[in-house]
Design an enzyme around this catalytic site. Sequence first.
Site, PDB file in Angstrom:
ATOM      1  N   THR A 158      31.682 -31.372 -63.721  1.00 46.97           N
ATOM      2  CA  THR A 158      32.378 -32.080 -64.806  1.00 46.97           C
ATOM      3  C   THR A 158      32.877 -31.024 -65.794  1.00 46.97           C
ATOM      4  OG1 THR A 158      30.211 -32.541 -65.830  1.00 46.97           O
ATOM      5  CG2 THR A 158      31.239 -34.302 -64.541  1.00 46.97           C
ATOM      6  N   LYS A 184      24.996 -29.235 -60.552  1.00 49.94           N
ATOM      7  CA  LYS A 184      25.989 -29.298 -61.609  1.00 49.94           C
ATOM      8  C   LYS A 184      25.262 -29.660 -62.894  1.00 49.94           C
ATOM      9  CE  LYS A 184      27.774 -32.396 -63.382  1.00 49.94           C
ATOM     10  NZ  LYS A 184      27.564 -33.159 -64.682  1.00 49.94           N
ATOM     11  N   THR A 195      22.150 -34.071 -67.911  1.00 48.12           N
ATOM     12  CA  THR A 195      23.192 -34.510 -66.999  1.00 48.12           C
ATOM     13  C   THR A 195      23.365 -33.484 -65.969  1.00 48.12           C
ATOM     14  OG1 THR A 195      25.064 -35.866 -66.773  1.00 48.12           O
ATOM     15  CG2 THR A 195      25.613 -33.893 -67.644  1.00 48.12           C
ATOM     16  N   GLU A 281      27.499 -26.284 -72.415  1.00 49.79           N
ATOM     17  CA  GLU A 281      28.847 -26.424 -72.964  1.00 49.79           C
ATOM     18  C   GLU A 281      29.033 -25.511 -74.173  1.00 49.79           C
ATOM     19  OE1 GLU A 281      29.761 -30.979 -71.522  1.00 49.79           O
ATOM     20  OE2 GLU A 281      28.786 -30.647 -73.450  1.00 49.79           O
ATOM     21  N   ASN A 403      32.734 -31.639 -76.761  1.00 48.83           N
ATOM     22  CA  ASN A 403      32.217 -33.000 -76.756  1.00 48.83           C
ATOM     23  C   ASN A 403      32.964 -33.950 -77.688  1.00 48.83           C
ATOM     24  OD1 ASN A 403      29.690 -33.350 -74.974  1.00 48.83           O
ATOM     25  ND2 ASN A 403      29.489 -31.313 -75.854  1.00 48.83           N
ATOM     26  N   THR A 408      39.035 -37.381 -73.549  1.00 49.77           N
ATOM     27  CA  THR A 408      40.481 -37.202 -73.646  1.00 49.77           C
ATOM     28  C   THR A 408      40.931 -35.873 -73.085  1.00 49.77           C
ATOM     29  OG1 THR A 408      40.218 -36.325 -75.902  1.00 49.77           O
ATOM     30  CG2 THR A 408      40.660 -38.681 -75.662  1.00 49.77           C
TER      31      THR A 408
END
Length: 408
Positions: A158, A184, A195, A281, A403, A408
């Site tokens: 992702t 992942k 996640t 991230e 995040n 979007t």
Amino acid sequence: MQAIEGSKISILTDGDITSPSGFSAGGVHCGLKRKRLDLGYIKSDIPAAAAAVYTTNLFQAAPLLVTQESIAADGKLSAIIVNSGNANACTGEQGMKDAYEMRRLFAESEGLSETLVAVASTGVIGEELAIDKIRTGIPSLMNPEHGTAERFEKAILTTDTGTKKAAVTVEINGKAITIGGAAKGSGMIHPNMATMLAFITTDAAVEPEDLQLALKDATNSTFNMITVDGDTSTNDMVLLMANGSAGNTALSREHKDWAHFVQGLGLICESLAKQIARDGEGATKLVSVNVKGAETVEGARALAKTVISSNLVKTAVYGSDPNWGRIVCAVGYSSVKVEPNSLKVYIGPHLVFEKGLPASFSEEEAKDYLSQELIEITVDCCQGSAEATAWGCDLTYDYVRINASYRT
């Protein structure tokens, strides 16, 4: 191949999820994501003993429920079908129908019983799965051009910035068995799984009950010891398949080489867990928190996870600020009983706190240490012999940017 000194284990530097004999994998773009691979599979030539651990989030996604049902049927799996771009979580009855349909479509395409297929999804929560796109993509999965481990590794991503894989060989009964893995995970990462999806294959023969025990223990000391942002996902799963193609005598807790298998599995899980933590991230650094001298392993793990989860510690690491007070503060609210006057805290090689007081150290040298990519923080309780390690990353401006625009 890199041998580990004093053990029967060798690291396969270019190994992957298909390194164990009898496994294949691949991935395609079916349209769930823009231009990127988003549908993948792992397949065993023969039904494999299966074990899995799942998220502790109360809102378990539909694919997890379907996978649990598949494994419960007879403890075996032949394949896993995975999509990214959509989590198929919080999607109600339609979500369950879509997860079952994913399972049915792939089972039919490979001539398998439906309960020999597991399902996994990752991506945006609360949006219905575009099952028509998956229906279109499944027939092309088995195209030889699409059948590589690298394509599978890419299809499950992702917000990850790169693929994650690991493989080792272990000597069992004089035979070389192989364990491979892919994962992942980048955001929504917190102990108790996060996640993250991790898939592990081995050509070893392992008794099902012992396989589950080994996976649970390995997960508790690796995947459950990482954090990025304190959020536990609805879709987390670690799934292990053992097809016995190596021809070894079936492993169990009583087998003389059981400890070697467990060590090999632990190395795979630790490698994948650390790759996930480093790819948090927006992260720029991998942080290890080593707790030693604790009274119990449970206490050591709780302390390590508390420190690695502290946003104040994580931001200090990002800013290369040797602010030991944030570390001591996290230890203090961890609910683990620690004697303050016995505690020692190190940032890398630098002793920064002992006997309830700041230690004498060079701020500039500690700051230089924190500017590196790999950071170690050590908390010595000086109260026992138990120890544990947790892994995480720094918290950066980019985490907020990523995040804030995830959908979007």
